[in-house]
Design a protein around this motif. Structure first.
Motif, PDB file in Angstrom:
ATOM      1  N   VAL A  85      -6.285  -4.305  -0.682  1.00 21.67           N
ATOM      2  CA  VAL A  85      -6.864  -3.108  -0.066  1.00 21.67           C
ATOM      3  C   VAL A  85      -8.235  -2.842  -0.660  1.00 21.67           C
ATOM      4  O   VAL A  85      -8.363  -2.622  -1.863  1.00 21.67           O
ATOM      5  N   ASP A  86      -9.250  -2.888   0.178  1.00 21.02           N
ATOM      6  CA  ASP A  86     -10.624  -2.659  -0.260  1.00 21.02           C
ATOM      7  C   ASP A  86     -10.986  -1.200  -0.032  1.00 21.02           C
ATOM      8  O   ASP A  86     -11.430  -0.803   1.046  1.00 21.02           O
ATOM      9  N   LEU A  87     -10.764  -0.394  -1.050  1.00 22.78           N
ATOM     10  CA  LEU A  87     -11.044   1.037  -0.946  1.00 22.78           C
ATOM     11  C   LEU A  87     -12.500   1.310  -1.293  1.00 22.78           C
ATOM     12  O   LEU A  87     -13.072   0.644  -2.167  1.00 22.78           O
ATOM     13  N   PRO A  88     -13.142   2.285  -0.622  1.00 26.46           N
ATOM     14  CA  PRO A  88     -12.562   3.234   0.343  1.00 26.46           C
ATOM     15  C   PRO A  88     -12.583   2.753   1.804  1.00 26.46           C
ATOM     16  O   PRO A  88     -12.083   3.443   2.678  1.00 26.46           O
ATOM     17  N   SER A  89     -13.186   1.568   2.065  1.00 32.63           N
ATOM     18  CA  SER A  89     -13.337   1.140   3.464  1.00 32.63           C
ATOM     19  C   SER A  89     -11.996   0.935   4.158  1.00 32.63           C
ATOM     20  O   SER A  89     -11.891   1.104   5.377  1.00 32.63           O
ATOM     21  N   ASP A  90     -10.959   0.568   3.400  1.00 31.50           N
ATOM     22  CA  ASP A  90      -9.636   0.332   3.988  1.00 31.50           C
ATOM     23  C   ASP A  90      -8.716   1.547   3.894  1.00 31.50           C
ATOM     24  O   ASP A  90      -7.510   1.422   4.104  1.00 31.50           O
ATOM     25  N   ALA A  91      -9.286   2.687   3.565  1.00 27.29           N
ATOM     26  CA  ALA A  91      -8.445   3.868   3.343  1.00 27.29           C
ATOM     27  C   ALA A  91      -7.635   4.226   4.594  1.00 27.29           C
ATOM     28  O   ALA A  91      -6.431   4.504   4.503  1.00 27.29           O
ATOM     29  N   LEU A  92      -8.278   4.207   5.758  1.00 27.19           N
ATOM     30  CA  LEU A  92      -7.555   4.573   6.984  1.00 27.19           C
ATOM     31  C   LEU A  92      -6.517   3.508   7.354  1.00 27.19           C
ATOM     32  O   LEU A  92      -5.424   3.836   7.819  1.00 27.19           O
ATOM     33  N   ALA A  93      -6.859   2.244   7.145  1.00 26.45           N
ATOM     34  CA  ALA A  93      -5.899   1.175   7.433  1.00 26.45           C
ATOM     35  C   ALA A  93      -4.690   1.283   6.509  1.00 26.45           C
ATOM     36  O   ALA A  93      -3.537   1.070   6.929  1.00 26.45           O
ATOM     37  N   TYR A  94      -4.940   1.628   5.249  1.00 29.69           N
ATOM     38  CA  TYR A  94      -3.852   1.786   4.275  1.00 29.69           C
ATOM     39  C   TYR A  94      -2.987   2.984   4.647  1.00 29.69           C
ATOM     40  O   TYR A  94      -1.747   2.924   4.583  1.00 29.69           O
TER      41      TYR A  94
END
Length: 476
Positions: free
Chosen positions: A48-57
């Protein structure tokens, strides 16, 4: 404002809930299966590449609930309601006119139409955040108060634009989603996958008619697998439109759903390593490099193989998904039972190559399985049926006399297709009908078939001899 808000809420909540719960329940289960969520630090840091993947997570967390279609349908309806509610508030605060809030349903209806294209929920969350942001901005706009005057024109606008337009737009969007053929077919396929995983073979045969099987190669494979698992392949495969041995699998496809079917087929044959191989490939296409359905199928495979060490490692990973802990607990219990029962060592384990994704046809794989396990009747019947599907009567007789005695005792009654093929082979080698007794009924039918062939009445073969090997070979 209250009456319009409750009217809009009833329209969108009931409409979207029924759309998903009645129209796409299997798609909801599928959405959970292709996702993966874990609270394990290694997973979060590596995948998980946060914060860019925050919504996907966040979407992956919510998708855990889609395992239960009724909950998934409620969540999908809730997303639409949040958008509706936000736009209602924003439009009313800016315009001060209750009936104008109905115009917001152009956006809401568009979202409902597109919602089925958002399997990871990321886009749904973006829609909700944008709608909420619009609502919040509206609070900084000077509010216009609605005139308390309720004349005839106001009532007409209220019921036509404020209530009627949202209802019409919602109904249109639902009809559009329900009439998207690719999505309807996917829903049906996901239902067949669900039944296959539950070993509901009779349910599959009830859903896929012979006519369906003839017209669609995906449905045909599910039907043929169900026939194999219910020991009916050697009696009904021609009814379901088999045209080649490779109709049993998807040997030359990279689509993940078709690969998933291959794992079900090889599970039916007990070829566990191919299940794991295929599931690893499928997982590579998932959003976070793994999926719940891949994890579950691999764990089941490890337990069946007696590889409890690997099963335990994967169960620990699955346990980091909050809503999978009940399933993990049940699997640990199954594993303890399996540990107590000694698993016989298979002398051919790992020695029988299976190359479903190569150019090697299915028959080559099954020949190797029959050579390794000559007394396995499922393998033998699959091989013989594959030869019949290939219309190779001579090869059928050559293989039959070598493998049949291992699974069919002398004097045993043979399946009708085998008798028909042996009678046909006897025209070249009379000994083909001396190895096993052939019913008098079949012999008489064969004599009629030969007379029809000799008189050049080939167009009459299918109606005269339906569901026979003879009609399959000569009636097309």
């Amino acid at each position: 404002m209250k009456r319009i808000f409750f009217t809009h809420s009833a329209i969108i909540l009931i409409g979207v809930f029924l759309l998903w719960y009645v129209g796409y329940p299997n798609t909801l289960r599928w959405m959970e299966g292709i996702s993966f969520f874990s609270t394990a630090p290694d997973f979060v840091n590596l995948q998980v590449d946060l914060p860019s993947d925050a919504l996907a997570y966040a979407g992956a967390f919510i998708l855990q609930l889609f395992r239960w279609p009724i909950v998934g349908a409620l969540i999908q309806a809730f997303f639409a309601w949040v958008i509706m509610m936000s736009l209602d508030v924003a439009i009313y605060r800016i315009s001060g006119k209750e009936w104008l809030t109905g115009l917001g349903f152009f956006a809401v209806a568009y979202y409902v139409t597109c919602q089925i294209d958002y399997p990871n929920l990321t886009e749904s969350l973006v829609w909700c955040l944008i709608s909420i942001s619009i609502m919040l901005v509206s609070f900084f706009v000077k509010r216009k108060k609605e005139s308390p005057k309720q004349d005839k024109k106001s009532r007409i606008l209220f019921w036509s634009v404020g209530a009627g337009l949202p209802l019409v737009l919602t109904v249109i969007s639902i009809i559009m989603v329900l009439n998207r053929f690719p999505k309807r077919f996917s829903e049906r396929m996901f239902g067949l996958e669900y039944m296959a995983e539950a070993k509901d073979w009779n349910g599959i045969l009830k859903d896929v008619t012979p006519m369906d099987s003839h017209s669609n190669n995906v449905l045909r494979r599910f039907a043929l697998l169900a026939l194999l698992e219910t020991d009916q392949l050697k009696n009904q495969m021609f009814i379901y439109g088999i045209s080649d041995a490779d109709d049993m699998i998807f040997a030359d496809y990279d689509d993940t759903e078709l690969q998933l079917f291959n794992t079900m087929f090889y599970e039916a044959l007990g070829v566990e390593n191919e299940i794991i191989h295929q599931m690893f490939q499928i997982s590579a296409t998932s959003r976070f490099g793994m999926s719940f359905r891949a994890m579950r199928r691999m764990i089941d495979s490890f337990i069946r193989q007696g590889d409890f060490g690997l099963a335990e490692k994967y169960l620990i990973v699955m346990n980091s998904a909050p809503l999978s802990r009940g399933w993990v607990k049940d699997k640990f219990a199954d594993m303890q039972v399996a540990r107590a029962e000694p698993i016989a060592v298979d002398p051919h384990d790992g020695e029988v190559p299976v190359r479903v994704k190569s150019e090697t046809p299915l028959l080559s794989d099954v020949v190797r399985l029959v050579d390794a396990y000559p007394t396995n009747r499922k393998y033998v019947d699959l091989l013989l049926c594959g030869l019949l599907a290939s219309k190779d009567t001579g090869k059928f007789w050559e293989i039959f006399r070598r493998v049949a005695p291992h699974v069919y005792g002398l004097g045993a009654k043979l399946p009708a297709y085998y008798e028909e093929a042996l009678l046909l082979a006897s025209r070249e080698d009379p000994s083909a009908i001396q190895m096993y007794p052939i019913s008098n009924e079949r012999k008489e039918a064969f004599n009629r078939f030969v007379k029809m062939m000799d008189s050049n009445q080939r167009n009459m073969i299918i109606p005269a001899f339906p569901n026979t090997y003879w009609a399959y070979v000569y009636g097309r």
